[in-house]
Motif scaffolding. Structure first.
Motif, short mmCIF file in Angstrom:
data_model
loop_
_atom_site.label_atom_id
_atom_site.label_comp_id
_atom_site.label_asym_id
_atom_site.label_seq_id
_atom_site.Cartn_x
_atom_site.Cartn_y
_atom_site.Cartn_z
N TYR A 82 -108.11 -71.18 2.90
CA TYR A 82 -109.20 -72.20 1.50
C TYR A 82 -108.46 -72.78 1.31
O TYR A 82 -108.13 -72.75 0.34
N TYR A 83 -108.34 -74.76 1.65
CA TYR A 83 -107.32 -75.25 1.04
C TYR A 83 -107.53 -75.28 -0.26
O TYR A 83 -106.80 -76.12 -0.90
N GLU A 84 -108.85 -75.67 -0.47
CA GLU A 84 -109.18 -75.63 -1.83
C GLU A 84 -107.75 -75.06 -2.74
O GLU A 84 -108.20 -76.00 -4.11
N PHE A 85 -108.15 -73.73 -2.81
CA PHE A 85 -107.07 -72.81 -3.27
C PHE A 85 -105.85 -72.96 -2.98
O PHE A 85 -105.31 -72.20 -3.78
N GLY A 86 -105.29 -73.50 -2.35
CA GLY A 86 -104.26 -73.47 -1.93
C GLY A 86 -103.71 -73.40 -0.45
O GLY A 86 -105.23 -73.49 0.20
N ASN A 174 -116.33 -80.76 -4.39
CA ASN A 174 -115.11 -80.63 -4.87
C ASN A 174 -114.91 -80.51 -6.37
O ASN A 174 -115.32 -81.57 -7.43
N LYS A 175 -113.98 -79.98 -6.66
CA LYS A 175 -113.69 -79.29 -8.14
C LYS A 175 -112.60 -78.94 -8.49
O LYS A 175 -111.70 -78.75 -8.69
N PRO A 176 -111.81 -80.86 -8.97
CA PRO A 176 -110.69 -80.78 -8.95
C PRO A 176 -109.81 -79.96 -10.47
O PRO A 176 -108.60 -78.80 -10.91
N ASP A 177 -111.13 -79.80 -10.69
CA ASP A 177 -110.55 -78.67 -12.30
C ASP A 177 -110.52 -76.97 -12.41
O ASP A 177 -109.72 -77.51 -13.12
N VAL A 178 -111.23 -76.90 -11.39
CA VAL A 178 -111.08 -75.35 -11.03
C VAL A 178 -110.19 -74.69 -10.26
O VAL A 178 -109.56 -73.89 -10.05
N ALA A 179 -110.41 -76.32 -8.73
CA ALA A 179 -109.94 -75.60 -7.08
C ALA A 179 -108.08 -75.98 -7.47
O ALA A 179 -108.25 -77.62 -7.32
N VAL A 180 -107.40 -75.40 -7.44
CA VAL A 180 -105.74 -75.76 -7.65
C VAL A 180 -105.44 -76.62 -6.88
O VAL A 180 -105.21 -77.52 -6.55
N GLY A 181 -106.20 -76.30 -5.45
CA GLY A 181 -105.60 -77.30 -3.78
C GLY A 181 -106.11 -78.52 -4.21
O GLY A 181 -106.23 -79.84 -3.98
N GLN A 182 -106.85 -79.21 -5.02
CA GLN A 182 -107.78 -80.02 -4.95
C GLN A 182 -107.07 -81.23 -6.36
O GLN A 182 -107.29 -82.25 -6.65
N LYS A 183 -106.05 -79.88 -6.87
CA LYS A 183 -106.04 -80.68 -8.17
C LYS A 183 -104.31 -81.02 -8.37
O LYS A 183 -103.77 -82.22 -8.56
N SER A 189 -103.98 -86.03 -1.83
CA SER A 189 -104.46 -86.27 -1.23
C SER A 189 -104.88 -86.10 0.08
O SER A 189 -105.12 -87.00 0.46
N PHE A 190 -105.41 -84.89 0.55
CA PHE A 190 -106.26 -84.06 1.41
C PHE A 190 -107.93 -84.95 1.59
O PHE A 190 -107.98 -85.28 0.03
N PRO A 191 -108.48 -85.59 2.42
CA PRO A 191 -109.51 -85.85 2.65
C PRO A 191 -110.20 -84.87 1.44
O PRO A 191 -111.80 -85.01 2.15
#
Ligand SMILES: Nc1nc2c(c(=O)[nH]1)N[C@H]1C(S)=C(S)[C@@H](COP(=O)(O)O)O[C@H]1N2
Ligand SMILES: [Mo]
Length: 320
Positions: A82-86, A174-183, A189-191
């Motif tokens: 779950y790459y959104e979280f790492g 797409n929630k970079p505020d809570v999802a560490v992989g997006q933050k 830089s992932f799409p």
């Protein structure tokens, strides 16, 4: 003016490092002490899930036996992609940061009437059922899960697509505020957001399941709560988690992984042991929780239900 930007994930090695690295780490875990550490991790539960009373759902007898033992619940909810979280498999704690209510799903594109529907209202329009499915990750590990959910074709019925709809495109939050992989770090830089898609014909097949729960309970966040897809005959990356949007479109969606590595991850991604991933064999798979290696089967064993979908598509890259 044309500016050529050199993004981190365009470096051929960097973009494929995560799966390679973590595949090795997982083998280490299966090998010994790590396996104990894994079992000691408590699965992350979706706390106070308002849909809890809908469980357990009635098992669909057509999918009551996957021919292999069900994977242990703790293994399954604490070993996740779950790459959104790492990029490690140990994201179950990080995933707890995602608020799963309020949550709504946008349905748009080539439909009678675009809509946004609150997840619990959507659940009222469908009937939950349990299906035991095999899951085969492209990294050559597999598991067996008693999923709960409703057929994707039921969602299509609710959406009422018109005849211009050729594909269903799914989008994750797409929630970079809570999802560490997006933050943080390189993976910003992932799409994002994560995108996946299927053809309308695939969507209307009986197998694709919109998944809301597993093991007779609402999904833990780590497994994609409150709504994910599961396509048991395709490599696992097609089974998108944390869905916020379902679009009916005329053009083939370009997925997250296809954007990152088009030579490695294509649109179809049908399981085929005879077509190796460019960097490793797909002939066998390691069974999560046991470490056992078993042969991989064409279409992950679901050929009777899906092989017809690919007749006449020989020119296509059906695998990967
Ligand atoms: N949004 C999103 N969905 C995703 C992923 C992801 O990184 N982000 N990983 C995929 C991959 S590679 C696999 S193998 C499965 C893993 O599902 P599981 O954690 O329930 O085993 O989720 C898929 N869905
Ligand atoms: Mo995967």
């Amino acid at each position: 003016m044309l500016i050529k930007r050199n993004r981190g994930w365009e470096i051929p090695e960097a973009r494929v490092t995560p799966e390679h690295v973590f595949f090795n780490r997982r083998q280490l875990m299966a090998a010994g002490a790590g396996a104990l550490a894994l079992a000691a991790v408590r699965p992350a539960r979706a706390a106070d899930d308002p849909s809890a009373s809908l469980y357990p759902a009635k098992r669909n007898p057509a999918y009551g036996d996957a021919g292999r033992p069900v994977t242990g619940e703790a293994d399954n909810s604490t070993f996740n992609n779950y790459y959104e979280f790492g990029t490690s498999k140990q994201i179950s704690d990080a995933a707890m940061a995602l608020p799963i209510r309020p949550w709504s799903i946008a349905i748009d594109g080539e439909v009678e009437k675009p809509m946004t529907i609150a997840i619990d209202d959507l659940f009222k329009q469908v009937t939950f059922e349990e299906r035991i499915y095999r899951h085969r990750c492209v990294e050559a590990w597999s598991m067996v899960v008693p999923w709960t959910g409703f057929p994707l074709k039921r969602l299509v019925e609710i959406a009422k697509p018109n005849s211009n709809a050729k594909y269903v495109r799914f989008e994750t939050f797409n929630k970079p505020d809570v999802a560490v992989g997006q933050k943080d770090g390189l993976f910003t830089s992932f799409p994002w957001p994560y995108i996946e898609g299927v053809t309308m014909a695939e969507a209307m097949n009986d197998l694709p399941l919109m998944v809301t729960g597993a093991y007779g309970k609402p999904l833990p966040n780590s497994m994609g709560s409150p709504l994910r897809l599961h396509l048991p005959w395709k490599y696992g990356f097609k089974s998108i988690k944390g869905i916020v949007k379902v679009s009916f479109v005329s053009e083939r969606p370009l997925s997250f992984w296809e954007q990152l590595g088009p030579e490695e991850y294509g649109f179809w991604a049908n399981v085929n042991p005879e077509v190796p991933h460019p960097r490793w064999s797909q002939a066998t798979e390691e069974v999560l929780g046991t470490g056992e290696r078993v042969p991989t089967v064409l279409f992950n064993g679901y050929g009777a239900q899906v092989a017809d979908l690919y007749k006449g598509l020989d020119a296509e890259k059906l695998y990967m």
